[in-house]
Design an enzyme around this catalytic site. Structure first.
Site, PDB file in Angstrom:
ATOM      1  N   TYR A  33       0.871  -1.323  -0.069  1.00  0.00           N
ATOM      2  CA  TYR A  33       0.000   0.149   0.063  1.00  0.00           C
ATOM      3  C   TYR A  33       0.837   1.226   0.146  1.00  0.00           C
ATOM      4  O   TYR A  33       2.112   1.173   0.192  1.00  0.00           O
ATOM      5  CB  TYR A  33      -0.782   0.034   1.114  1.00  0.00           C
ATOM      6  CG  TYR A  33      -0.470   0.321   2.521  1.00  0.00           C
ATOM      7  CD1 TYR A  33       0.523  -0.753   3.117  1.00  0.00           C
ATOM      8  CD2 TYR A  33      -0.635   1.514   3.138  1.00  0.00           C
ATOM      9  CE1 TYR A  33       1.106  -0.164   4.418  1.00  0.00           C
ATOM     10  CE2 TYR A  33       0.204   1.970   4.288  1.00  0.00           C
ATOM     11  CZ  TYR A  33       0.728   0.865   4.959  1.00  0.00           C
ATOM     12  OH  TYR A  33       1.404   1.444   6.229  1.00  0.00           O
ATOM     13  N   ARG A  52       8.079   4.346  -4.540  1.00  0.00           N
ATOM     14  CA  ARG A  52       8.143   3.195  -3.597  1.00  0.00           C
ATOM     15  C   ARG A  52       7.228   2.270  -3.840  1.00  0.00           C
ATOM     16  O   ARG A  52       7.606   0.904  -3.167  1.00  0.00           O
ATOM     17  CB  ARG A  52       8.058   4.051  -1.976  1.00  0.00           C
ATOM     18  CG  ARG A  52       8.174   2.962  -0.903  1.00  0.00           C
ATOM     19  CD  ARG A  52       8.049   3.641   0.372  1.00  0.00           C
ATOM     20  NE  ARG A  52       6.804   4.148   0.721  1.00  0.00           N
ATOM     21  CZ  ARG A  52       6.690   5.172   1.836  1.00  0.00           C
ATOM     22  NH1 ARG A  52       7.909   5.232   2.630  1.00  0.00           N
ATOM     23  NH2 ARG A  52       5.430   5.509   2.077  1.00  0.00           N
ATOM     24  N   ARG A 100      -7.414 -20.353  -2.126  1.00  0.00           N
ATOM     25  CA  ARG A 100      -6.595 -19.985  -1.222  1.00  0.00           C
ATOM     26  C   ARG A 100      -5.356 -21.072  -1.104  1.00  0.00           C
ATOM     27  O   ARG A 100      -5.601 -22.432  -1.091  1.00  0.00           O
ATOM     28  CB  ARG A 100      -7.219 -19.952   0.374  1.00  0.00           C
ATOM     29  CG  ARG A 100      -6.101 -19.706   1.477  1.00  0.00           C
ATOM     30  CD  ARG A 100      -7.036 -19.695   2.664  1.00  0.00           C
ATOM     31  NE  ARG A 100      -6.066 -19.038   3.775  1.00  0.00           N
ATOM     32  CZ  ARG A 100      -5.283 -19.695   4.131  1.00  0.00           C
ATOM     33  NH1 ARG A 100      -5.002 -20.875   3.904  1.00  0.00           N
ATOM     34  NH2 ARG A 100      -4.419 -19.126   5.084  1.00  0.00           N
ATOM     35  N   LYS A 147       6.470  -1.820   1.998  1.00  0.00           N
ATOM     36  CA  LYS A 147       5.465  -1.238   2.817  1.00  0.00           C
ATOM     37  C   LYS A 147       4.188  -2.315   2.197  1.00  0.00           C
ATOM     38  O   LYS A 147       3.415  -2.075   1.512  1.00  0.00           O
ATOM     39  CB  LYS A 147       5.016   0.100   1.967  1.00  0.00           C
ATOM     40  CG  LYS A 147       4.098   0.949   3.039  1.00  0.00           C
ATOM     41  CD  LYS A 147       4.076   2.303   2.530  1.00  0.00           C
ATOM     42  CE  LYS A 147       3.180   3.218   3.222  1.00  0.00           C
ATOM     43  NZ  LYS A 147       3.217   3.275   4.738  1.00  0.00           N
ATOM     44  N   GLU A 180      12.011   2.551  14.596  1.00  0.00           N
ATOM     45  CA  GLU A 180      10.863   3.484  13.968  1.00  0.00           C
ATOM     46  C   GLU A 180       9.740   3.385  14.806  1.00  0.00           C
ATOM     47  O   GLU A 180       9.545   2.673  15.751  1.00  0.00           O
ATOM     48  CB  GLU A 180      10.630   3.268  12.386  1.00  0.00           C
ATOM     49  CG  GLU A 180      10.105   1.810  12.351  1.00  0.00           C
ATOM     50  CD  GLU A 180       9.957   1.758  10.726  1.00  0.00           C
ATOM     51  OE1 GLU A 180       9.620   2.697  10.040  1.00  0.00           O
ATOM     52  OE2 GLU A 180       9.750   0.475  10.453  1.00  0.00           O
ATOM     53  N   LEU A 205      11.058   1.274   7.484  1.00  0.00           N
ATOM     54  CA  LEU A 205      10.409   1.615   6.073  1.00  0.00           C
ATOM     55  C   LEU A 205      11.353   3.026   5.718  1.00  0.00           C
ATOM     56  O   LEU A 205      11.134   3.954   6.765  1.00  0.00           O
ATOM     57  CB  LEU A 205       8.934   1.920   6.248  1.00  0.00           C
ATOM     58  CG  LEU A 205       8.332   2.380   4.903  1.00  0.00           C
ATOM     59  CD1 LEU A 205       8.126   1.261   3.933  1.00  0.00           C
ATOM     60  CD2 LEU A 205       6.960   2.975   5.160  1.00  0.00           C
TER      61      LEU A 205
HETATM   62  N1  PLP Z   1       7.601   3.662   9.278  1.00  0.00           N
HETATM   63  C1  PLP Z   1       6.319   2.963   8.952  1.00  0.00           C
HETATM   64  C2  PLP Z   1       6.337   1.574   9.636  1.00  0.00           C
HETATM   65  C3  PLP Z   1       5.102   3.571   8.200  1.00  0.00           C
HETATM   66  O1  PLP Z   1       4.127   2.741   8.413  1.00  0.00           O
HETATM   67  C4  PLP Z   1       5.312   4.862   7.841  1.00  0.00           C
HETATM   68  C5  PLP Z   1       4.193   5.362   7.111  1.00  0.00           C
HETATM   69  O2  PLP Z   1       3.022   4.857   7.007  1.00  0.00           O
HETATM   70  C6  PLP Z   1       6.494   5.620   8.065  1.00  0.00           C
HETATM   71  C7  PLP Z   1       7.491   4.930   8.645  1.00  0.00           C
HETATM   72  C8  PLP Z   1       6.462   6.954   7.467  1.00  0.00           C
HETATM   73  O3  PLP Z   1       6.409   6.868   6.017  1.00  0.00           O
HETATM   74  P1  PLP Z   1       6.129   8.215   5.158  1.00  0.00           P
HETATM   75  O4  PLP Z   1       6.979   9.183   5.465  1.00  0.00           O
HETATM   76  O5  PLP Z   1       6.440   7.600   3.671  1.00  0.00           O
HETATM   77  O6  PLP Z   1       4.684   8.340   5.402  1.00  0.00           O
END
Ligand code: PLP
Length: 287
Positions: A33, A52, A100, A147, A180, A205
């Site tokens: 997503y 991305r 499935r 993501k 994070e 991420l």
């Molecule tokens: N880290 C994680 C785990 C996230 O889910 C997100 C955003 O959804 C971010 C960092 C921040 O990413 P972005 O700046 O692209 O929204």
């Protein structure tokens, strides 16, 4: 006013929008997503988000469901139909519908695509009083750079944070370092005024807001180091903040109940938020 979703080629009433029960996203979280922020009718860093998405799809060997130019068109059309001024565009692509089985479908299936929008209050330069974060063990997998829609550890961490009165969870790896947030990147400002955020590897991420903020730090000649930092270091820091497409730059004033710095919104975080809002406001208008 009618609200629309885009589902596999059609704009449909949001209340009636649905996907197949054997969609692999629904059954196996086999999908990816993106979330693109919108401020005053302008998409923020659309190109980087789509890049991305392309990378996430490639890593999971899911084909593009539509051409990239079509996706850009659909984003704009959905924004227009939903009169989106401030908020976000959510897009999700899954491997598609198949009987499935954990392994990929043997017969070619069409990836499924869904887009929705969400209205929120316009994000302004004033961050309010800042937020509290709560540490949680990082129990996610080793490909946090993708993501994916498989977000259960993030969901549980965020919920535990909320139940403790904090807004965000900070995830802690086996070395005691903050990787994070549950849905944000984590930053600190040391007592020497140096900005620190974890390097982008498979443990986090690579946030698009993080990326853009790095450029803004550069143009403001702020010193930035990309390295891991411990929870103890965060508690001793002068300032802390989080970044994401939906929170921009949000100051952190408490970590696990301990105040960061003087417990007020720090100067650096405030300045970077102002710069980011200025950047977002100057973004690409939707025609
Ligand atoms: N880290 C994680 C785990 C996230 O889910 C997100 C955003 O959804 C971010 C960092 C921040 O990413 P972005 O700046 O692209 O929204």
């Amino acid at each position: 006013m009618a609200r629309y979703a885009y589902v596999n080629g059609r704009y449909v009433d949001h209340r009636e929008a649905s996907v197949h029960i054997e969609d692999r996203g629904y059954q196996l979280a086999d999908g990816v997503y993106e979330v693109v922020g919108v401020r005053d009718g302008k998409l923020i860093d659309e190109g980087l988000h789509i890049d991305r998405l392309d990378r996430s799809l490639g890593e999971l060997r899911i084909a593009w469901p539509v051409a990239r130019t079509t996706l850009s068109f659909v984003i704009r059309e959905l924004m227009r139909r939903n009169r989106l001024k401030d908020g976000l565009v959510y897009m999700q692509v899954t491997r598609g519908v198949a009987r499935r089985d954990h392994a990929f479908p043997t017969k070619p299936v069409k990836p499924a695509i869904v887009l929705t929008t969400k209205n929120t209050k316009r994000i302004e330069a004033d961050p309010g009083p800042g937020i509290a974060v709560k540490s949680q063990r990082d129990i996610r997998w080793e490909r946090c750079d993708i993501k994916t829609i498989a977000l259960l550890p993030n969901v549980l961490a965020k919920q535990a944070a909320r139940e403790s009165g904090a807004y965000e969870a900070w995830l802690i790896d086996a070395d005691g370092c903050v990787t994070e947030g549950a849905s944000t990147n984590a930053w600190i400002v040391t007592q020497d005024g140096e900005l620190v955020t974890r390097q982008t590897d498979s443990g986090i991420l690579a946030g698009i807001t993080r990326h853009t903020l790095k450029s803004l730090c550069n143009s403001l000649q702020l010193k930035l180091v990309e390295r891991p930092f411990t929870l103890a270091e965060a508690k001793r820091a002068k300032e802390a903040f989080i970044t994401s497409a939906t929170s921009f730059v949000m100051p952190v004033v408490k970590v696990d109940g301990d105040t960061v710095g003087d417990g007020k919104v720090g100067q650096t975080a405030q300045r970077l938020r102002e710069e980011y809002v200025r950047f977002a406001a100057a973004g690409e208008p939707v025609t």
